[in-house]
Design an enzyme around this catalytic site. Structure first.
Site, PDB file in Angstrom:
ATOM      1  N   ASP A 248      15.748   4.509   2.747  1.00 48.88           N
ATOM      2  CA  ASP A 248      16.170   5.902   2.701  1.00 48.88           C
ATOM      3  C   ASP A 248      14.989   6.823   2.431  1.00 48.88           C
ATOM      4  O   ASP A 248      13.933   6.394   1.969  1.00 48.88           O
ATOM      5  CB  ASP A 248      17.227   6.103   1.602  1.00 48.88           C
ATOM      6  N   LYS A 270      17.995  10.208   5.463  1.00 46.14           N
ATOM      7  CA  LYS A 270      19.062  11.177   5.700  1.00 46.14           C
ATOM      8  C   LYS A 270      18.852  12.335   4.735  1.00 46.14           C
ATOM      9  O   LYS A 270      18.460  12.148   3.594  1.00 46.14           O
ATOM     10  CB  LYS A 270      20.436  10.551   5.438  1.00 46.14           C
ATOM     11  N   MET A 383      24.341  15.152  -5.036  1.00 41.98           N
ATOM     12  CA  MET A 383      24.162  16.053  -3.886  1.00 41.98           C
ATOM     13  C   MET A 383      24.895  17.375  -4.113  1.00 41.98           C
ATOM     14  O   MET A 383      25.621  17.874  -3.256  1.00 41.98           O
ATOM     15  CB  MET A 383      24.654  15.366  -2.596  1.00 41.98           C
TER      16      MET A 383
END
Length: 464
Positions: A248, A270, A383
Protein backbone atom coordinates in the site's frame (compact mmCIF):
# COMPACT_ATOMS: atom_id res chain seq x y z
CA UNK A 1 26.53 6.89 5.14
CA UNK A 2 30.09 8.22 5.09
CA UNK A 3 31.75 4.79 4.95
CA UNK A 4 30.54 2.23 2.42
CA UNK A 5 31.01 -1.32 3.75
CA UNK A 6 32.91 -3.71 1.46
CA UNK A 7 34.89 -6.91 1.93
CA UNK A 8 38.38 -6.63 0.41
CA UNK A 9 40.02 -9.74 -1.08
CA UNK A 10 43.34 -10.07 0.78
CA UNK A 11 44.44 -13.61 -0.08
CA UNK A 12 47.99 -13.41 -1.42
CA UNK A 13 48.03 -9.61 -1.32
CA UNK A 14 50.20 -7.28 0.72
CA UNK A 15 49.13 -5.44 3.90
CA UNK A 16 51.64 -3.17 5.68
CA UNK A 17 51.53 -2.00 9.31
CA UNK A 18 53.82 0.56 10.91
CA UNK A 19 54.28 0.15 14.66
CA UNK A 20 55.34 -2.47 17.17
CA UNK A 21 53.43 -1.80 20.37
CA UNK A 22 49.99 -2.62 21.80
CA UNK A 23 48.04 -0.85 19.04
CA UNK A 24 49.97 -2.80 16.41
CA UNK A 25 49.40 -6.09 18.23
CA UNK A 26 45.63 -5.50 18.38
CA UNK A 27 45.43 -4.96 14.62
CA UNK A 28 47.77 -7.83 13.81
CA UNK A 29 45.72 -10.34 15.82
CA UNK A 30 42.81 -9.52 13.52
CA UNK A 31 44.85 -9.40 10.30
CA UNK A 32 46.45 -12.77 11.04
CA UNK A 33 43.02 -14.34 10.49
CA UNK A 34 43.28 -13.36 6.81
CA UNK A 35 45.45 -14.86 4.06
CA UNK A 36 47.29 -11.58 3.40
CA UNK A 37 51.09 -11.19 3.23
CA UNK A 38 51.73 -9.06 6.33
CA UNK A 39 54.67 -6.68 6.66
CA UNK A 40 55.42 -4.96 10.00
CA UNK A 41 57.71 -1.95 10.07
CA UNK A 42 59.10 -1.12 13.53
CA UNK A 43 62.56 -0.40 14.99
CA UNK A 44 61.55 -2.22 18.21
CA UNK A 45 58.76 -4.77 17.62
CA UNK A 46 57.05 -6.48 20.56
CA UNK A 47 58.12 -10.07 21.41
CA UNK A 48 54.81 -11.42 20.00
CA UNK A 49 55.70 -9.92 16.61
CA UNK A 50 59.12 -11.58 16.78
CA UNK A 51 57.39 -14.90 17.47
CA UNK A 52 55.03 -14.45 14.53
CA UNK A 53 58.04 -13.68 12.33
CA UNK A 54 59.78 -16.85 13.48
CA UNK A 55 56.62 -18.82 12.63
CA UNK A 56 56.60 -17.32 9.12
CA UNK A 57 53.35 -15.43 9.70
CA UNK A 58 54.71 -11.88 9.18
CA UNK A 59 57.71 -10.15 7.64
CA UNK A 60 59.40 -7.60 9.91
CA UNK A 61 61.44 -4.55 8.82
CA UNK A 62 63.35 -3.28 11.89
CA UNK A 63 63.69 0.43 11.15
CA UNK A 64 61.44 3.48 10.68
CA UNK A 65 59.30 3.47 7.57
CA UNK A 66 60.81 4.83 4.35
CA UNK A 67 59.40 5.76 0.92
CA UNK A 68 58.49 2.68 -1.11
CA UNK A 69 57.87 0.42 1.90
CA UNK A 70 54.13 0.27 1.11
CA UNK A 71 54.55 -0.36 -2.63
CA UNK A 72 51.88 -2.81 -3.91
CA UNK A 73 50.15 -2.80 -0.51
CA UNK A 74 46.36 -2.96 -0.58
CA UNK A 75 45.97 -1.60 2.95
CA UNK A 76 48.20 0.28 5.35
CA UNK A 77 47.78 0.70 9.11
CA UNK A 78 49.56 3.44 11.05
CA UNK A 79 49.87 2.11 14.60
CA UNK A 80 52.93 4.00 15.84
CA UNK A 81 51.02 5.47 18.81
CA UNK A 82 52.58 8.85 18.04
CA UNK A 83 50.55 11.45 16.15
CA UNK A 84 53.49 12.94 14.26
CA UNK A 85 54.92 9.55 13.24
CA UNK A 86 51.46 8.27 12.28
CA UNK A 87 51.01 11.30 10.02
CA UNK A 88 54.45 10.78 8.45
CA UNK A 89 54.03 7.06 7.74
CA UNK A 90 50.50 7.59 6.42
CA UNK A 91 51.74 10.19 3.95
CA UNK A 92 54.40 7.76 2.70
CA UNK A 93 51.88 4.93 2.32
CA UNK A 94 49.44 7.11 0.39
CA UNK A 95 52.25 8.13 -1.95
CA UNK A 96 52.81 4.41 -2.55
CA UNK A 97 49.12 3.97 -3.47
CA UNK A 98 47.80 2.16 -0.39
CA UNK A 99 44.50 2.85 1.36
CA UNK A 100 45.40 4.05 4.85
CA UNK A 101 44.04 3.72 8.36
CA UNK A 102 45.41 5.54 11.39
CA UNK A 103 44.54 3.70 14.59
CA UNK A 104 42.12 5.76 16.75
CA UNK A 105 42.08 8.60 14.22
CA UNK A 106 38.85 8.33 12.26
CA UNK A 107 39.05 11.77 10.67
CA UNK A 108 42.39 11.18 8.90
CA UNK A 109 41.72 7.55 7.92
CA UNK A 110 40.65 6.52 4.42
CA UNK A 111 38.99 3.35 5.71
CA UNK A 112 37.96 1.89 9.05
CA UNK A 113 38.13 -1.62 10.46
CA UNK A 114 34.71 -2.60 11.85
CA UNK A 115 33.90 -4.82 14.79
CA UNK A 116 33.80 -8.36 13.38
CA UNK A 117 31.84 -11.48 14.25
CA UNK A 118 33.97 -14.30 12.88
CA UNK A 119 32.32 -17.53 11.80
CA UNK A 120 34.74 -18.07 8.94
CA UNK A 121 33.80 -18.03 6.08
CA UNK A 122 30.74 -16.20 7.47
CA UNK A 123 31.83 -12.74 8.60
CA UNK A 124 29.59 -10.03 10.05
CA UNK A 125 31.04 -6.50 10.10
CA UNK A 126 29.60 -3.82 12.40
CA UNK A 127 30.47 -0.17 12.05
CA UNK A 128 29.19 3.04 13.64
CA UNK A 129 31.53 5.46 11.78
CA UNK A 130 33.16 6.21 15.11
CA UNK A 131 29.93 7.47 16.66
CA UNK A 132 29.43 4.66 19.19
CA UNK A 133 32.17 2.03 19.55
CA UNK A 134 30.50 0.75 22.73
CA UNK A 135 27.31 0.12 20.75
CA UNK A 136 29.27 -1.76 18.06
CA UNK A 137 30.80 -4.00 20.71
CA UNK A 138 27.37 -4.68 22.23
CA UNK A 139 25.93 -5.64 18.83
CA UNK A 140 28.95 -7.86 18.23
CA UNK A 141 28.41 -9.65 21.54
CA UNK A 142 24.69 -10.14 20.81
CA UNK A 143 25.41 -11.58 17.36
CA UNK A 144 28.10 -13.91 18.69
CA UNK A 145 25.56 -15.34 21.14
CA UNK A 146 22.95 -15.83 18.40
CA UNK A 147 25.14 -17.30 15.67
CA UNK A 148 26.13 -20.89 16.49
CA UNK A 149 29.81 -21.71 16.35
CA UNK A 150 29.04 -24.46 13.84
CA UNK A 151 27.74 -21.95 11.33
CA UNK A 152 31.20 -21.53 9.83
CA UNK A 153 31.51 -25.27 9.30
CA UNK A 154 28.14 -25.41 7.55
CA UNK A 155 29.13 -22.48 5.35
CA UNK A 156 32.50 -24.04 4.47
CA UNK A 157 30.88 -27.34 3.47
CA UNK A 158 28.12 -25.49 1.63
CA UNK A 159 30.63 -23.40 -0.27
CA UNK A 160 32.31 -26.53 -1.60
CA UNK A 161 28.90 -27.82 -2.71
CA UNK A 162 27.81 -24.69 -4.57
CA UNK A 163 28.92 -25.89 -8.01
CA UNK A 164 26.88 -29.06 -7.61
CA UNK A 165 23.87 -27.06 -6.36
CA UNK A 166 24.03 -24.96 -9.55
CA UNK A 167 22.06 -27.79 -11.12
CA UNK A 168 19.03 -26.18 -9.46
CA UNK A 169 17.40 -23.37 -11.44
CA UNK A 170 18.01 -19.81 -10.25
CA UNK A 171 15.33 -18.33 -8.03
CA UNK A 172 13.04 -19.92 -5.49
CA UNK A 173 14.14 -23.53 -5.99
CA UNK A 174 17.75 -22.68 -5.26
CA UNK A 175 16.84 -20.40 -2.33
CA UNK A 176 14.60 -23.06 -0.80
CA UNK A 177 17.41 -25.62 -1.06
CA UNK A 178 19.93 -23.44 0.76
CA UNK A 179 17.38 -22.24 3.32
CA UNK A 180 16.54 -25.83 4.27
CA UNK A 181 20.24 -26.69 4.47
CA UNK A 182 21.30 -23.78 6.67
CA UNK A 183 18.28 -23.48 8.93
CA UNK A 184 17.01 -27.04 9.30
CA UNK A 185 18.71 -30.10 7.79
CA UNK A 186 22.30 -28.84 8.04
CA UNK A 187 22.39 -27.95 11.76
CA UNK A 188 20.70 -31.25 12.64
CA UNK A 189 23.18 -33.23 10.54
CA UNK A 190 26.18 -31.39 12.02
CA UNK A 191 25.49 -32.91 15.43
CA UNK A 192 26.49 -36.25 13.85
CA UNK A 193 29.64 -34.96 12.17
CA UNK A 194 30.78 -33.35 8.92
CA UNK A 195 30.37 -36.56 6.89
CA UNK A 196 26.69 -36.61 7.81
CA UNK A 197 26.36 -33.00 6.60
CA UNK A 198 27.72 -33.97 3.17
CA UNK A 199 25.32 -36.92 2.97
CA UNK A 200 22.46 -34.59 3.87
CA UNK A 201 23.41 -32.17 1.11
CA UNK A 202 23.31 -34.94 -1.48
CA UNK A 203 19.89 -36.11 -0.29
CA UNK A 204 18.54 -32.56 -0.21
CA UNK A 205 19.70 -31.86 -3.73
CA UNK A 206 18.04 -35.00 -5.07
CA UNK A 207 14.76 -33.99 -3.49
CA UNK A 208 14.93 -30.36 -4.64
CA UNK A 209 15.79 -31.40 -8.19
CA UNK A 210 12.28 -32.85 -8.40
CA UNK A 211 10.83 -31.09 -11.44
CA UNK A 212 7.32 -30.75 -10.02
CA UNK A 213 6.55 -27.06 -9.60
CA UNK A 214 6.13 -25.67 -6.12
CA UNK A 215 2.85 -23.71 -6.08
CA UNK A 216 2.75 -20.03 -5.34
CA UNK A 217 1.20 -18.71 -2.15
CA UNK A 218 -0.11 -15.38 -0.84
CA UNK A 219 0.48 -13.97 2.65
CA UNK A 220 -1.82 -11.07 3.55
CA UNK A 221 0.39 -9.20 6.00
CA UNK A 222 -0.43 -6.32 8.33
CA UNK A 223 2.55 -3.97 8.41
CA UNK A 224 1.42 -2.08 11.51
CA UNK A 225 1.12 1.71 11.78
CA UNK A 226 4.61 2.51 10.46
CA UNK A 227 7.19 1.99 13.18
CA UNK A 228 9.26 -1.01 11.98
CA UNK A 229 9.67 -2.14 15.61
CA UNK A 230 5.90 -2.72 15.73
CA UNK A 231 6.12 -5.23 12.88
CA UNK A 232 5.38 -8.75 14.12
CA UNK A 233 7.97 -11.51 13.93
CA UNK A 234 5.68 -13.47 11.63
CA UNK A 235 5.38 -10.47 9.29
CA UNK A 236 9.15 -10.09 9.21
CA UNK A 237 9.52 -13.77 8.32
CA UNK A 238 7.03 -13.37 5.46
CA UNK A 239 9.04 -10.43 4.06
CA UNK A 240 12.24 -12.47 4.31
CA UNK A 241 10.82 -15.17 2.03
CA UNK A 242 8.75 -13.09 -0.40
CA UNK A 243 9.44 -13.12 -4.12
CA UNK A 244 6.90 -10.34 -4.73
CA UNK A 245 5.70 -7.62 -2.34
CA UNK A 246 2.54 -5.76 -3.36
CA UNK A 247 2.27 -2.88 -0.91
CA UNK A 248 0.00 0.00 0.00
CA UNK A 249 0.91 3.67 -0.33
CA UNK A 250 1.13 4.14 3.45
CA UNK A 251 3.78 1.48 4.12
CA UNK A 252 6.81 3.22 5.61
CA UNK A 253 10.14 3.05 3.70
CA UNK A 254 11.78 1.52 6.78
CA UNK A 255 9.47 -1.49 6.55
CA UNK A 256 9.91 -1.87 2.79
CA UNK A 257 13.68 -1.99 3.42
CA UNK A 258 13.14 -5.22 5.36
CA UNK A 259 12.07 -7.14 2.25
CA UNK A 260 14.62 -9.24 0.39
CA UNK A 261 16.67 -7.11 -1.96
CA UNK A 262 15.81 -9.44 -4.86
CA UNK A 263 12.06 -9.24 -4.24
CA UNK A 264 9.91 -7.49 -6.84
CA UNK A 265 8.32 -4.45 -5.17
CA UNK A 266 4.97 -3.27 -6.55
CA UNK A 267 3.28 -0.09 -5.29
CA UNK A 268 -0.48 -0.71 -5.34
CA UNK A 269 -1.24 2.52 -3.50
CA UNK A 270 -4.75 3.76 -2.91
CA UNK A 271 -5.59 7.30 -1.88
CA UNK A 272 -9.00 8.44 -0.72
CA UNK A 273 -10.51 10.88 -3.23
CA UNK A 274 -7.23 10.67 -5.19
CA UNK A 275 -5.43 8.57 -7.82
CA UNK A 276 -5.55 4.85 -7.08
CA UNK A 277 -4.89 1.47 -8.60
CA UNK A 278 -8.26 -0.21 -9.00
CA UNK A 279 -9.09 -3.07 -6.67
CA UNK A 280 -9.66 -5.30 -9.67
CA UNK A 281 -6.14 -4.63 -10.92
CA UNK A 282 -4.71 -5.37 -7.48
CA UNK A 283 -6.60 -8.66 -7.31
CA UNK A 284 -5.30 -9.60 -10.77
CA UNK A 285 -1.70 -8.77 -9.79
CA UNK A 286 -1.85 -10.94 -6.68
CA UNK A 287 -3.27 -13.91 -8.56
CA UNK A 288 -0.94 -13.50 -11.55
CA UNK A 289 2.25 -13.65 -9.49
CA UNK A 290 1.02 -16.47 -7.24
CA UNK A 291 -0.01 -18.59 -10.24
CA UNK A 292 3.49 -18.05 -11.66
CA UNK A 293 4.86 -19.82 -8.56
CA UNK A 294 5.87 -16.75 -6.53
CA UNK A 295 5.58 -16.36 -2.78
CA UNK A 296 3.55 -13.14 -2.65
CA UNK A 297 3.24 -10.78 0.30
CA UNK A 298 0.26 -8.43 0.08
CA UNK A 299 1.45 -5.79 2.53
CA UNK A 300 -1.22 -3.59 4.06
CA UNK A 301 -0.85 -0.72 6.51
CA UNK A 302 -1.99 -1.38 10.07
CA UNK A 303 -3.96 -4.60 10.46
CA UNK A 304 -4.91 -6.08 7.11
CA UNK A 305 -8.28 -7.19 8.56
CA UNK A 306 -9.36 -3.61 9.36
CA UNK A 307 -10.65 -1.49 6.43
CA UNK A 308 -8.24 -3.24 4.08
CA UNK A 309 -10.68 -4.75 1.54
CA UNK A 310 -9.13 -8.05 2.49
CA UNK A 311 -12.17 -10.19 1.68
CA UNK A 312 -12.15 -9.11 -1.96
CA UNK A 313 -8.53 -10.15 -2.37
CA UNK A 314 -9.07 -13.44 -0.55
CA UNK A 315 -12.05 -14.18 -2.80
CA UNK A 316 -9.89 -13.53 -5.87
CA UNK A 317 -7.26 -15.99 -4.60
CA UNK A 318 -9.86 -18.61 -3.69
CA UNK A 319 -11.56 -18.34 -7.07
CA UNK A 320 -8.18 -18.81 -8.81
CA UNK A 321 -7.20 -21.78 -6.63
CA UNK A 322 -4.36 -19.87 -4.94
CA UNK A 323 -3.58 -20.71 -1.31
CA UNK A 324 -3.26 -17.91 1.25
CA UNK A 325 -2.89 -17.09 4.93
CA UNK A 326 -3.28 -13.94 7.05
CA UNK A 327 -0.64 -12.33 9.27
CA UNK A 328 -2.42 -9.74 11.45
CA UNK A 329 -0.75 -6.47 12.38
CA UNK A 330 -1.11 -3.72 14.95
CA UNK A 331 -3.93 -1.46 13.83
CA UNK A 332 -3.45 2.31 13.79
CA UNK A 333 -6.07 2.80 16.51
CA UNK A 334 -3.94 0.87 19.00
CA UNK A 335 -0.82 2.88 18.13
CA UNK A 336 -2.73 6.17 18.22
CA UNK A 337 -4.36 5.62 21.59
CA UNK A 338 -1.04 4.49 23.07
CA UNK A 339 0.46 7.77 21.84
CA UNK A 340 -1.92 9.83 23.97
CA UNK A 341 -1.61 7.60 27.04
CA UNK A 342 -5.18 6.37 26.96
CA UNK A 343 -7.03 3.10 26.50
CA UNK A 344 -9.81 2.45 24.04
CA UNK A 345 -12.09 1.12 26.78
CA UNK A 346 -12.36 2.02 30.45
CA UNK A 347 -14.52 0.76 33.26
CA UNK A 348 -17.40 3.12 34.10
CA UNK A 349 -16.82 5.07 30.87
CA UNK A 350 -17.30 2.85 27.85
CA UNK A 351 -17.66 -0.91 27.58
CA UNK A 352 -17.29 -0.89 23.80
CA UNK A 353 -15.40 0.97 21.11
CA UNK A 354 -16.32 1.48 17.47
CA UNK A 355 -13.92 1.32 14.56
CA UNK A 356 -15.40 3.51 11.81
CA UNK A 357 -14.32 4.69 8.39
CA UNK A 358 -14.85 8.29 7.33
CA UNK A 359 -15.68 7.35 3.76
CA UNK A 360 -16.48 4.28 1.72
CA UNK A 361 -16.84 3.46 -1.98
CA UNK A 362 -19.91 5.71 -2.26
CA UNK A 363 -18.43 8.74 -0.48
CA UNK A 364 -18.81 9.82 3.15
CA UNK A 365 -19.84 6.79 5.22
CA UNK A 366 -22.99 6.78 7.32
CA UNK A 367 -23.09 5.07 10.71
CA UNK A 368 -25.23 4.80 13.84
CA UNK A 369 -24.60 8.42 14.80
CA UNK A 370 -27.45 8.46 17.35
CA UNK A 371 -25.81 5.78 19.48
CA UNK A 372 -22.34 7.29 19.06
CA UNK A 373 -23.64 10.71 20.17
CA UNK A 374 -24.41 9.42 23.68
CA UNK A 375 -22.09 10.61 26.48
CA UNK A 376 -19.06 8.39 27.11
CA UNK A 377 -18.97 6.74 23.69
CA UNK A 378 -15.57 6.23 22.04
CA UNK A 379 -14.76 5.66 18.38
CA UNK A 380 -11.60 5.31 16.31
CA UNK A 381 -12.37 6.92 12.96
CA UNK A 382 -10.12 5.94 10.08
CA UNK A 383 -9.82 8.09 6.95
CA UNK A 384 -11.75 10.86 8.65
CA UNK A 385 -9.81 14.02 7.76
CA UNK A 386 -11.77 14.97 4.66
CA UNK A 387 -15.02 13.78 6.23
CA UNK A 388 -14.57 15.77 9.45
CA UNK A 389 -17.32 18.32 8.74
CA UNK A 390 -19.72 15.52 7.76
CA UNK A 391 -18.85 13.59 10.94
CA UNK A 392 -19.27 16.70 13.10
CA UNK A 393 -22.63 17.51 11.53
CA UNK A 394 -24.05 14.01 11.92
CA UNK A 395 -23.01 13.73 15.56
CA UNK A 396 -24.23 17.15 16.63
CA UNK A 397 -27.48 16.61 14.72
CA UNK A 398 -28.09 13.60 16.97
CA UNK A 399 -27.34 15.49 20.18
CA UNK A 400 -23.63 14.97 20.74
CA UNK A 401 -22.11 17.43 23.21
CA UNK A 402 -20.13 20.05 21.22
CA UNK A 403 -17.47 19.90 23.96
CA UNK A 404 -16.79 16.19 23.35
CA UNK A 405 -13.01 15.75 23.06
CA UNK A 406 -11.56 14.61 19.74
CA UNK A 407 -7.86 13.81 19.31
CA UNK A 408 -6.33 13.59 15.86
CA UNK A 409 -3.10 11.60 15.48
CA UNK A 410 -1.18 12.02 12.24
CA UNK A 411 1.43 9.40 11.26
CA UNK A 412 0.86 7.39 14.44
CA UNK A 413 4.05 5.71 15.76
CA UNK A 414 6.31 7.33 13.14
CA UNK A 415 9.08 9.88 13.79
CA UNK A 416 6.97 12.68 12.23
CA UNK A 417 3.91 11.86 14.35
CA UNK A 418 1.69 14.81 15.38
CA UNK A 419 -1.07 14.97 17.99
CA UNK A 420 -3.80 17.58 17.67
CA UNK A 421 -6.36 17.85 20.48
CA UNK A 422 -9.66 19.62 19.89
CA UNK A 423 -13.41 19.43 20.56
CA UNK A 424 -16.20 18.25 18.33
CA UNK A 425 -17.46 21.81 17.80
CA UNK A 426 -14.03 22.92 16.52
CA UNK A 427 -12.99 19.76 14.62
CA UNK A 428 -13.10 20.95 10.97
CA UNK A 429 -11.52 24.31 11.78
CA UNK A 430 -8.75 22.67 13.81
CA UNK A 431 -7.92 20.26 11.00
CA UNK A 432 -7.82 23.09 8.46
CA UNK A 433 -5.49 25.10 10.68
CA UNK A 434 -3.25 22.09 11.40
CA UNK A 435 -2.83 21.39 7.65
CA UNK A 436 -2.19 17.70 8.19
CA UNK A 437 -0.65 15.98 5.17
CA UNK A 438 -0.12 12.42 6.41
CA UNK A 439 -2.57 9.65 7.30
CA UNK A 440 -4.56 10.62 10.38
CA UNK A 441 -6.85 8.79 12.79
CA UNK A 442 -9.56 10.54 14.83
CA UNK A 443 -10.19 9.37 18.38
CA UNK A 444 -13.69 10.55 19.19
CA UNK A 445 -14.42 10.85 22.91
CA UNK A 446 -10.78 10.77 24.01
CA UNK A 447 -8.34 13.54 24.90
CA UNK A 448 -4.63 13.10 25.68
CA UNK A 449 -4.25 11.81 29.25
CA UNK A 450 -3.22 15.10 30.88
CA UNK A 451 -6.10 16.96 29.23
CA UNK A 452 -8.56 14.17 30.05
CA UNK A 453 -7.57 14.27 33.73
CA UNK A 454 -8.28 18.00 33.81
CA UNK A 455 -11.68 17.48 32.11
CA UNK A 456 -12.63 14.76 34.62
CA UNK A 457 -11.71 17.05 37.53
CA UNK A 458 -13.88 19.86 36.13
CA UNK A 459 -16.81 17.49 35.69
CA UNK A 460 -16.53 16.30 39.29
CA UNK A 461 -16.49 19.90 40.54
CA UNK A 462 -19.57 20.79 38.49
CA UNK A 463 -21.41 17.73 39.81
CA UNK A 464 -20.50 18.65 43.40
Amino acid sequence: MQHFPIFVALAGRRVVLSGGGEAALAKLRLLLKTEAHLTVISPDPAPEIDAWEAAGKVQVIRRPMEPGDATCAVLFYAADEDAAEDARTTQLARADGALTNIVDNLGDSQFITPAIVDRDPVTVAIGTEGAAPVLARRIKADLEERLPTGLGTLARIGKAFRKVADALPMGRKRRDFWAEYYFDAGPRALTEGEDKVRETLDALLTRHLDTSEKPGHVAFVGAGPGDPELLTLKARKALDTADVVIHDRLISPEILELARREALMIDAGKEGFGPSMSQGDINALIVEHAQAGAQVVRLKSGDCTVFGRLDEEIDACTDAGVTWHIVPGITSASAAVATIGQSLTRRDRNGSVRFLTGHDMKGFADHDWKTLARPGEVAAIYMGKKASRFIQGRLMMHGADPATPVTVIENASRPDQRVVATRLSQLPATLTEAALTGPALLLYGLAPRAAQTALDTLSEQEFA
